[in-house]
Structure formats: C-alpha cells, structure tokens
Scaffold this motif. Sequence first.
Motif, PDB file in Angstrom:
ATOM      1  N   UNK A 181       6.880   7.611 -11.210  1.00 16.70           N
ATOM      2  CA  UNK A 181       6.347   7.458 -10.091  1.00 16.70           C
ATOM      3  C   UNK A 181       5.580   6.231  -9.881  1.00 16.70           C
ATOM      4  N   UNK A 182       5.639   5.336 -10.906  1.00 14.64           N
ATOM      5  CA  UNK A 182       4.990   4.030 -10.855  1.00 14.64           C
ATOM      6  C   UNK A 182       6.092   2.837 -10.651  1.00 14.64           C
ATOM      7  N   UNK A 183       7.262   3.132 -10.426  1.00 11.56           N
ATOM      8  CA  UNK A 183       8.401   2.239 -10.243  1.00 11.56           C
ATOM      9  C   UNK A 183       7.909   1.184  -9.296  1.00 11.56           C
ATOM     10  N   UNK A 184       7.345   1.454  -8.387  1.00  8.62           N
ATOM     11  CA  UNK A 184       7.013   0.348  -7.061  1.00  8.62           C
ATOM     12  C   UNK A 184       5.752  -0.605  -7.679  1.00  8.62           C
ATOM     13  N   UNK A 185       4.909   0.086  -8.681  1.00 14.66           N
ATOM     14  CA  UNK A 185       4.000  -0.768  -9.112  1.00 14.66           C
ATOM     15  C   UNK A 185       4.664  -1.955 -10.084  1.00 14.66           C
ATOM     16  N   UNK A 186       5.799  -1.419 -10.783  1.00 13.73           N
ATOM     17  CA  UNK A 186       6.490  -2.189 -11.521  1.00 13.73           C
ATOM     18  C   UNK A 186       7.060  -3.303 -10.661  1.00 13.73           C
ATOM     19  N   UNK A 187       7.881  -3.098  -9.550  1.00 15.18           N
ATOM     20  CA  UNK A 187       8.838  -3.938  -9.224  1.00 15.18           C
ATOM     21  C   UNK A 187       7.968  -4.971  -8.260  1.00 15.18           C
TER      22      UNK A 187
ATOM     23  N   UNK B  39       0.844  -1.281   0.171  1.00 11.51           N
ATOM     24  CA  UNK B  39       0.022   0.009  -0.092  1.00 11.51           C
ATOM     25  C   UNK B  39       0.822   1.407   0.092  1.00 11.51           C
ATOM     26  N   UNK B  40       0.787   2.167  -0.902  1.00 12.78           N
ATOM     27  CA  UNK B  40       1.501   3.173  -1.262  1.00 12.78           C
ATOM     28  C   UNK B  40       0.983   4.803  -1.196  1.00 12.78           C
ATOM     29  N   UNK B  41       1.534   5.522  -0.636  1.00 12.12           N
ATOM     30  CA  UNK B  41       1.149   6.950  -0.288  1.00 12.12           C
ATOM     31  C   UNK B  41       2.135   7.767  -1.064  1.00 12.12           C
ATOM     32  N   UNK B  42       1.518   8.972  -1.354  1.00 11.53           N
ATOM     33  CA  UNK B  42       2.129  10.136  -2.346  1.00 11.53           C
ATOM     34  C   UNK B  42       1.622  11.673  -1.660  1.00 11.53           C
ATOM     35  N   UNK B  43       2.503  12.317  -1.507  1.00 11.42           N
ATOM     36  CA  UNK B  43       2.154  13.754  -1.500  1.00 11.42           C
ATOM     37  C   UNK B  43       1.316  14.496  -2.657  1.00 11.42           C
ATOM     38  N   UNK B  44       0.736  15.559  -2.257  1.00 11.96           N
ATOM     39  CA  UNK B  44       0.109  16.253  -3.136  1.00 11.96           C
ATOM     40  C   UNK B  44       1.082  16.643  -4.424  1.00 11.96           C
ATOM     41  N   UNK B  45       0.435  16.776  -5.622  1.00  6.03           N
ATOM     42  CA  UNK B  45       1.235  17.383  -6.960  1.00  6.03           C
ATOM     43  C   UNK B  45       1.742  16.269  -7.697  1.00  6.03           C
ATOM     44  N   UNK B  46       1.978  14.911  -7.288  1.00  7.01           N
ATOM     45  CA  UNK B  46       2.914  13.899  -7.949  1.00  7.01           C
ATOM     46  C   UNK B  46       1.951  13.499  -9.171  1.00  7.01           C
ATOM     47  N   UNK B  47       0.662  13.146  -9.158  1.00  8.48           N
ATOM     48  CA  UNK B  47      -0.108  12.521 -10.274  1.00  8.48           C
ATOM     49  C   UNK B  47       0.358  13.419 -11.472  1.00  8.48           C
TER      50      UNK B  47
END
Length: 500
Positions: free
Chosen positions: A415-421, A400-408
């Motif tokens: 920003x999707x590298x941990x989806x990949x791994x 389960x991953x969390x991002x600060x504001x503005x990244x999307x």
Amino acid sequence: MNKYSPSFHRHKSLKQEKNIMLPFSCYSPKLSLYILATCVILLMLLQIRSLHTVLPTSSSPLPSLSPSASWSLFQQWQNLVLNRTLAAASPVNCIQNPDSMNQKLRDSITFLPLKDLRFSNLPLDGHTWFMSSMYDTREEGEVQYQQFPSEPSKGRLLCLKGRDTHDGSWNYYALAWPEALPTNATQMKGLTFVSYNHYNYDNIWHGLSAVMPFVAWHRKNSCEKPTRWVLYHWGELRFKMGTWLNLLMEATFGQAPYIEEFNGVDDDQPVCFEKAVVMRHNEGGMSRERRMEVYDQMRCKARVYCNVSLDRRDSRERPDIGMTLLMRSGARSFRNETAVIGVFEKECKKVKGCRLMVAYSNNLTFCQQVKQMSLTDILISPHGAQLTNMFLMDRNSSVMEFYPKGWLKLAGVGQYVYHWIASWSGMRHRGEWRDPNGESCPYSDEDHRCMSFYKNGLIGYNETHFAEWARNVLNDVQTKRFEEEGTKNGTASTKTCDCN
C-alpha cells in the motif's frame, strides 16, 4: 599393513587397472625422457658431423662419403627421428579436431527450467525462481542485471527454449559458446531485453517497475537501444505491454518496442541471442539519486514525444499553481465526487494563481496524461495505478493520497508503493487520508479475508480535514514557488533530454 591383505590387493589392482585404461597423456614422464634422449642424440650427431672429415686411405675397404653426402644422410635421419617423436607426442587425444570439440560442447549444453519449482513457495525472495542458477551483476547504486555475453558468462550467449504461456517450468534457458550453439538453434542478432515481472505488464505501476531498470542500463551503456523485448511473467511468456507502458517505452527509446513472439520457431527449437540483458529485480539495488535520474529521463522523453514544454516558464497554459484531482471510476473512487471537488475548489480559490483541474485517468490518452501532469503541482487522487503518472510532474511537486476503509491493517507493505515512487522520482508525498467508514466485514477486522471486502471500497470525505490539509499544502507550495522563481531567475532552461 600386511602386503598380502585384501585391501592391498584391491589397491594394487585398481592402480594397475588405472595404468592400463588411461589414454596416452601429453604430460607423461616417459615421454619427457624419450624426447630428452632424442635431443641428446641429435646433439651428438651434430658434434660428429662437425668433426667428420672423410679422407681416402688404402686401408679403407669402402668408398668414403663426401661431406655433402654425409650431411644429406644426417638430415634424412634427423627428419625420421623428429617425425617419430612428434607422432608419439601428438596422439589423437592431444590434438583435437575443432569440429569434434564443438560438437561435444553442443552435446554438453543443459537447458534448465526458467521457473525453478524449488522456490515456487518463495516467489518474492529475490525472485530466485527465475533463472535460479544465475547471479546478477551488482555495482554500488546501480541496477542489478545479467548480460550475455560477458566476463561472468565466460563469453557465452543466452539461449531460450519453449513458448509456454501458462507454466514457466516448461520454458527453459541455457548458456552456449557462439561457436557451439545448440543443434538447430536460431541466433537472433542485435540487443535483446529479457524482462521478468512478478505481476503483469498491463498495470502501469507494475509494468513501469519491470521496464524502468532497462532505461537505467540504457543510460549507463551509451544509450544502446534494444532490437527486441522478451517478456516473462513467472517464467510464462507474454506478448504485449499495456498501451500506456508501450508508448512510454516508445518515447524513451525513440522506437516502438518490438515484443518477440518467436513466430516460426518450434517449441523445442532453441533461440540464442547475439547480446542479451536480463532484469529480474525491478529497481532493486539502485540508489535514490540514480532512480531520480532515470525518472527525469523518462519524463523528459515523454514530454518531447507529446510535444509538451520541458520548462514551466515556456508554457502559457501553465498556472502559477496547478492542482489536479485525478479521479477513478468504480473501485476506490470517491463516494461523493461533487463534495470532494467542492472542498478543494474552495481552497484553491483562496490562493492567487491557483487553478483546480479535474480529470479521469481512464478518459485520457497517454499524451493527455503527460500534458496534464506537466501542468500539475499538487496531485490529489485515490490509491491506484493512475498515481504512477506522478513522475511526469516537475520535481518537488506534491501528492495527496486517499484510501478506503481497512487498508492500513490488511493491505501489507504494497500500500506504500506511491510513497516509494514519490521519493524515487523526486516528488513530495504529503501523506494520506484513510476513510474510517465503509462496508462492514463479516469476520473480525484483523482477518485477512476482510481485504476482499475492503480492497475496492468507495472513499468518503471529511470536509474539515480535507480543507485544512489542502490549505497547508497550498501555502507550502506557494512559498517554495516564490523561492524557486527567485533562485532560477536568469538561469538557462532545460531544452534537451539525456540520450538524444
């Protein structure tokens, strides 16, 4: 065309000049006729000798030769003709001096810059600026690599020159035959891994991406181990890996990686390698199945190295469901850690056998991280390099991953590298939460300059969303755990790793 035209004279003159200037050729038509004529003469002489019988006669003014004397004279004449023929057929340009040929090969070696400035504005397009003249070996589903010597290199070795750490265009590479290495070259024995990294070897995600393909090659090639590593970043030499990465490679290969620094080698002195493998595309070309096998091996080797159980049923410490909050300090940390911990702790208590563990990645040693991940079924963490540890969990564990504001909008595909791994290592990425609140940017929200404001922002929380999200993931994990225990009952546990 008029035979007296200037073009005719030029053609004739050039042809005459060519005939005059060309050296003697072993394949000359005149030489072929000469050898053929010599062979005919020899055959005639053999016929004459076979029919020759010398009888003394009163009319013969000269003494006759005996058959043995005649044969001796014939042999002398034959040897003379053959020697002349061979001498004509073997001028200097047809029988080369091996030492002279090797020297010419040495002199013909051309060193090219490791960083090709023609592609400096396109650094990610196939990483073509590193050893740009070379092509990778590509096999379906396998890692892309270059190997020297090999059939594609025509048996030549890889040679490097230069020790620059600031400009890759001042470091060079070339190929050379083993018998004709560059003048003053040093040959290094054993297997050398040459790594290209577009980022760095300190960040555990970028470092792992660079070295992981070497593990794939290692598995595919009878578990052969490197004698040394040569590390490049944009063609610039690097002399160390981060501690986490260094220990992972030590665990994987059973020996601490020796990073070559070329001590005692002058900047302009070439170094050639008995055997070298070059990687410059990270995991590019590998199938998901092959990647999972490589991550399985690194996980297994890391657990053995750190004396951690390879099977969950063998660990008394292992909870039925382990939930780990892997925290960050500073950039991209939770603004209110206590509140976030409280939400997940509350949901974990509702599930029998669930245990919440809170850890800080910067306070854990490598082996502590390996052990922590072996106890984890659900990893909860902000976006960041510490998430690379996910491959150390058992397959099918959750993230389960969390991002600060503005990244999307502004962070790009990275920003999707941990989806990949997660996909590559056999984990299940359960989605992400993006904080809608945070520091305001003085520019419009779509201005790329705003990323500098958002990149390291703090992350808030939404109690209702977090609770529901955690509840859904916990219920799913619990259901699958019951199913797995039922199917694995009575089956053998994994006790060894690949490449033992």
